[in-house]
Design a protein around this motif. Structure first.
Motif, PDB file in Angstrom:
ATOM      1  N   ASN A   1       4.421  -0.873  -2.196  1.00 41.55           N
ATOM      2  CA  ASN A   1       4.567  -2.158  -2.874  1.00 41.55           C
ATOM      3  C   ASN A   1       5.470  -1.934  -4.091  1.00 41.55           C
ATOM      4  OD1 ASN A   1       4.427  -4.573  -4.192  1.00 41.55           O
ATOM      5  ND2 ASN A   1       2.242  -4.495  -4.600  1.00 41.55           N
TER       6      ASN A   1
ATOM      7  N   ILE B   1      -4.913   2.184   1.605  1.00 36.84           N
ATOM      8  CA  ILE B   1      -4.157   1.911   0.385  1.00 36.84           C
ATOM      9  C   ILE B   1      -4.302   3.147  -0.496  1.00 36.84           C
ATOM     10  CG2 ILE B   1      -3.918   0.418  -1.637  1.00 36.84           C
ATOM     11  CD1 ILE B   1      -5.181  -1.838   0.071  1.00 36.84           C
ATOM     12  N   ASN B   2      -3.178   3.772  -0.826  1.00 35.44           N
ATOM     13  CA  ASN B   2      -3.181   5.044  -1.569  1.00 35.44           C
ATOM     14  C   ASN B   2      -4.132   6.057  -0.933  1.00 35.44           C
ATOM     15  OD1 ASN B   2      -1.210   4.347  -3.406  1.00 35.44           O
ATOM     16  ND2 ASN B   2      -2.659   3.563  -4.905  1.00 35.44           N
TER      17      ASN B   2
ATOM     18  N   VAL C   1      -2.956  -4.914  -2.175  1.00 33.41           N
ATOM     19  CA  VAL C   1      -2.252  -3.678  -2.509  1.00 33.41           C
ATOM     20  C   VAL C   1      -1.729  -3.779  -3.938  1.00 33.41           C
ATOM     21  CG1 VAL C   1      -0.365  -2.142  -1.866  1.00 33.41           C
ATOM     22  CG2 VAL C   1      -1.584  -3.424  -0.084  1.00 33.41           C
TER      23      VAL C   1
ATOM     24  N   ALA D   1       1.509   0.817  -5.274  1.00 38.73           N
ATOM     25  CA  ALA D   1       0.643   1.516  -4.318  1.00 38.73           C
ATOM     26  C   ALA D   1       1.336   1.666  -2.969  1.00 38.73           C
ATOM     27  CB  ALA D   1      -0.678   0.774  -4.154  1.00 38.73           C
TER      28      ALA D   1
ATOM     29  N   TYR E   1       0.741   1.937   1.254  1.00 39.54           N
ATOM     30  CA  TYR E   1      -0.212   1.430   2.228  1.00 39.54           C
ATOM     31  C   TYR E   1       0.301   1.646   3.641  1.00 39.54           C
ATOM     32  CZ  TYR E   1       2.897  -2.672   2.001  1.00 39.54           C
ATOM     33  OH  TYR E   1       3.994  -3.509   2.020  1.00 39.54           O
TER      34      TYR E   1
END
Length: 88
Positions: free
Chosen positions: A9, A36-37, A62, A66, A68
């Motif tokens: 992102n 996510i992460n 998100v 981050a 994803y």
């Protein structure tokens, strides 16, 4: 977008991601996970229903900066991304 691929992102705000996946044909199972992460944020599984193509969907927010990815699994063949939407 593609499954099993890491995205980032890069916007200056959080984004909402919604992913729907389906099996390549009827008669099996399908599963999807949203990371996510590297942390599991959402998980879905669709069981085997005769003559029905299984579908599963995952979603999450998100944070900015981050990374994803959606991990896709199918018991009978390739899992297809049916719909991938991002609200920015």
């Amino acid at each position: 977008r593609l499954g099993n691929t890491v995205y980032e992102n890069t916007s200056d705000k959080p984004i909402y991601v919604s992913i729907m996946v389906k099996a390549s044909r009827s008669g099996g199972t399908v599963a999807a996970q949203l990371f996510i992460n590297d942390a599991l944020a959402s998980e879905a599984f669709s069981g085997n229903i005769r003559d029905v193509v299984p579908i599963a969907s995952v979603c999450g927010i998100v944070p900015k900066g981050a990374r994803y990815k959606a991990v896709l699994n199918d018991s009978i063949g390739p899992t297809l991304v049916h719909n991938w939407a991002e609200l920015r």
